[in-house]
Design a protein around this motif. Structure first.
Motif, mmCIF file in Angstrom:
data_model
loop_
_atom_site.group_PDB
_atom_site.id
_atom_site.type_symbol
_atom_site.label_atom_id
_atom_site.label_comp_id
_atom_site.label_asym_id
_atom_site.label_seq_id
_atom_site.Cartn_x
_atom_site.Cartn_y
_atom_site.Cartn_z
ATOM 1 N N ASN A 166 0.819 -1.233 0.000
ATOM 2 C CA ASN A 166 0.000 0.000 0.000
ATOM 3 C C ASN A 166 0.840 1.265 0.000
ATOM 4 O O ASN A 166 0.310 2.353 0.107
ATOM 5 C CB ASN A 166 -0.885 0.033 1.256
ATOM 6 C CG ASN A 166 -1.642 -1.241 1.432
ATOM 7 O OD1 ASN A 166 -2.093 -1.814 0.454
ATOM 8 N ND2 ASN A 166 -1.759 -1.701 2.665
ATOM 9 N N THR A 168 2.796 2.499 -2.289
ATOM 10 C CA THR A 168 3.000 3.198 -3.554
ATOM 11 C C THR A 168 1.785 2.986 -4.461
ATOM 12 O O THR A 168 1.096 1.964 -4.354
ATOM 13 C CB THR A 168 4.294 2.702 -4.255
ATOM 14 O OG1 THR A 168 4.342 3.280 -5.554
ATOM 15 C CG2 THR A 168 4.363 1.196 -4.379
ATOM 16 N N THR A 169 1.548 3.958 -5.318
ATOM 17 C CA THR A 169 0.437 3.805 -6.252
ATOM 18 C C THR A 169 0.907 3.065 -7.503
ATOM 19 O O THR A 169 0.103 2.613 -8.306
ATOM 20 C CB THR A 169 -0.111 5.191 -6.664
ATOM 21 O OG1 THR A 169 1.002 5.996 -7.041
ATOM 22 C CG2 THR A 169 -0.884 5.834 -5.529
ATOM 23 N N GLN A 170 2.232 2.935 -7.624
ATOM 24 C CA GLN A 170 2.754 2.222 -8.797
ATOM 25 C C GLN A 170 2.550 0.720 -8.636
ATOM 26 O O GLN A 170 2.506 0.219 -7.515
ATOM 27 C CB GLN A 170 4.258 2.475 -8.915
ATOM 28 C CG GLN A 170 4.553 3.840 -9.479
ATOM 29 C CD GLN A 170 6.026 4.159 -9.367
ATOM 30 O OE1 GLN A 170 6.796 3.404 -8.799
ATOM 31 N NE2 GLN A 170 6.398 5.295 -9.900
ATOM 32 N N LYS A 171 2.475 0.030 -9.764
ATOM 33 C CA LYS A 171 2.327 -1.419 -9.711
ATOM 34 C C LYS A 171 3.615 -2.038 -9.166
ATOM 35 O O LYS A 171 4.712 -1.698 -9.608
ATOM 36 C CB LYS A 171 2.040 -1.941 -11.121
ATOM 37 C CG LYS A 171 1.751 -3.412 -11.116
ATOM 38 C CD LYS A 171 1.351 -3.917 -12.478
ATOM 39 C CE LYS A 171 1.185 -5.424 -12.379
ATOM 40 N NZ LYS A 171 1.576 -6.132 -13.543
ATOM 41 N N LYS A 243 1.604 5.495 6.183
ATOM 42 C CA LYS A 243 0.956 4.310 5.606
ATOM 43 C C LYS A 243 1.842 3.070 5.586
ATOM 44 O O LYS A 243 1.382 1.967 5.703
ATOM 45 C CB LYS A 243 0.567 4.624 4.155
ATOM 46 C CG LYS A 243 -0.739 5.381 4.022
ATOM 47 C CD LYS A 243 -1.234 5.291 2.614
ATOM 48 C CE LYS A 243 -0.284 6.018 1.674
ATOM 49 N NZ LYS A 243 -0.792 6.220 0.337
#
Ligand SMILES: Nc1nc2c(ncn2[C@@H]2O[C@H](COP(=O)(O)OP(=O)(O)OP(=O)(O)O)[C@@H](O)[C@H]2O)c(=O)[nH]1
Ligand SMILES: [Mg+2]
Length: 311
Positions: A166, A168-171, A243
């Motif tokens: 959770n 990073t927003t990157q894959k 986070k």
């Protein structure tokens, strides 16, 4: 007797592959003022020349790792306990980084922490717990190792690998997952290191830091910068939650707050930020506060926090 900043030795060690990878990152980013060692049962070369390799348990394992056995990891550290103790001679603050779940990190890190503490160092461990998909055997090895490590660490940061998903927003591909975890470990070590060294340059001495971090259990770190309208509130919000890490700073018993801003910062704003951060900790928390002017920050204001005994 006060310990002078310029005589303060900080030692950062990795234990096992994951721990050493992250220590190599730290060494690449912060090359001076810190001594780095990479402790492993596996004698394969380290990624950074700034990290001195320390082989343990070579008599037993021939330098080929310990195949996931924490017992073998522990035996390796005990075999070379005198060497481990020598690494921490005159050390004031020791960091121990490891990925828990394998044999070396889980088995040897507690003994490494013991050596650091016996040398009198404030001992801060930064470790990860394995992904769920690695299976229950590795998780159990990690949990047993963690329990042991807590006994010998003054302060500990535990990063569950699952939380990294959770962060990073990157894959996150399977190929880069562990690299990302190396980064989280590295970032945590680096943040605490920065706060401690910077804070000590201002008005916080090692006695203050010891008062907050000795026997402090789980600690939380947070860093944030904010600028523009309402920067104080945004700064507080992002510094007090994180986070990537499981622990928040609720009811912290100790708190180090280190603020920096340019010379135009108002007393009122510094007051508001410090008060609100302190409110998130226990009412009787031991709060150590440091501030420095930094005219390169422009309109930005910066805060770093270490909260101790977090739940
Ligand atoms: N940060 C990081 N973690 C890793 C890496 N590979 C595995 N891990 C994680 O760290 C845990 C321990 O793995 P390693 O560090 O390779 O194990 P070790 O401590 O060297 O132990 P042995 O090799 O069994 O002696 C694993 O269960 C993973 O969760 C890596 O390259 N980097
Ligand atoms: Mg290994």
């Amino acid at each position: 007797m006060a310990i002078e900043q310029d005589t303060m030795k900080i030692t950062v060690v990795g234990v096992g592959c994951g721990g050493n990878n992250s220590v190599c990152r730290v060494a690449d980013i912060k090359p001076t003022g810190v001594t780095y060692y990479g402790i492993d049962t596996d004698t394969k070369p380290l990624r950074s020349n700034a990290v001195k390799p320390v082989a343990i348990g070579v008599k037993r394992g021939n330098g080929r790792g310990c195949g996931g056995s924490a017992e073998a990891g522990k035996a390796a550290a005990e075999e070379d306990y005198a060497v481990l103790c020598s690494l921490f001679e005159d050390t004031v603050v020791a960091f121990i980084a490891a990925g828990l779940g394998g044999g070396t990190g889980s088995g040897a890190a507690p003994t490494v922490a013991k050596a650091a503490r016996e040398a009198g160092a404030l001992t801060i461990s930064v470790v990860t717990k394995p992904f769920a998909f690695e299976g229950s055997r590795r998780m159990n090895t990690a949990l047993t190792g963690l329990e042991e490590l807590r006994k010998y660490s003054d302060a500990i940061i535990v990063i569950p690998n699952e939380n990294v998903k959770n962060s990073t927003t990157q894959k996150i591909t399977f190929a880069n997952a562990f690299r990302l975890i190396d980064d989280v470990l590295c970032e945590s070590v680096l943040s605490v290191l920065e706060i401690l060294t910077k804070a000590m340059l201002i008005n916080i001495d090692i006695a203050d830091i010891n008062a907050v971090l000795r026997n402090s259990g789980d600690i939380f770190i947070g860093n944030a910068v904010a600028e523009g309208t309402d920067r104080a509130n945004r700064l507080i919000a992002s510094a007090t939650k994180n986070k990537k890490k499981k622990k928040g700073m609720n009811d912290a018993k100790g708190l180090i707050i280190y603020l920096s801003a340019n010379r135009s910062v108002s007393l009122e704003e510094v007051n508001e930020i410090s008060d609100k951060i302190a409110e998130a900790a226990a009412p009787d928390a031991n709060i150590i506060w440091g501030f420095d002017f930094d005219d390169t920050l422009g309109d930005m204001i910066k805060v770093s926090i270490i909260a101790s005994n977090v739940k």
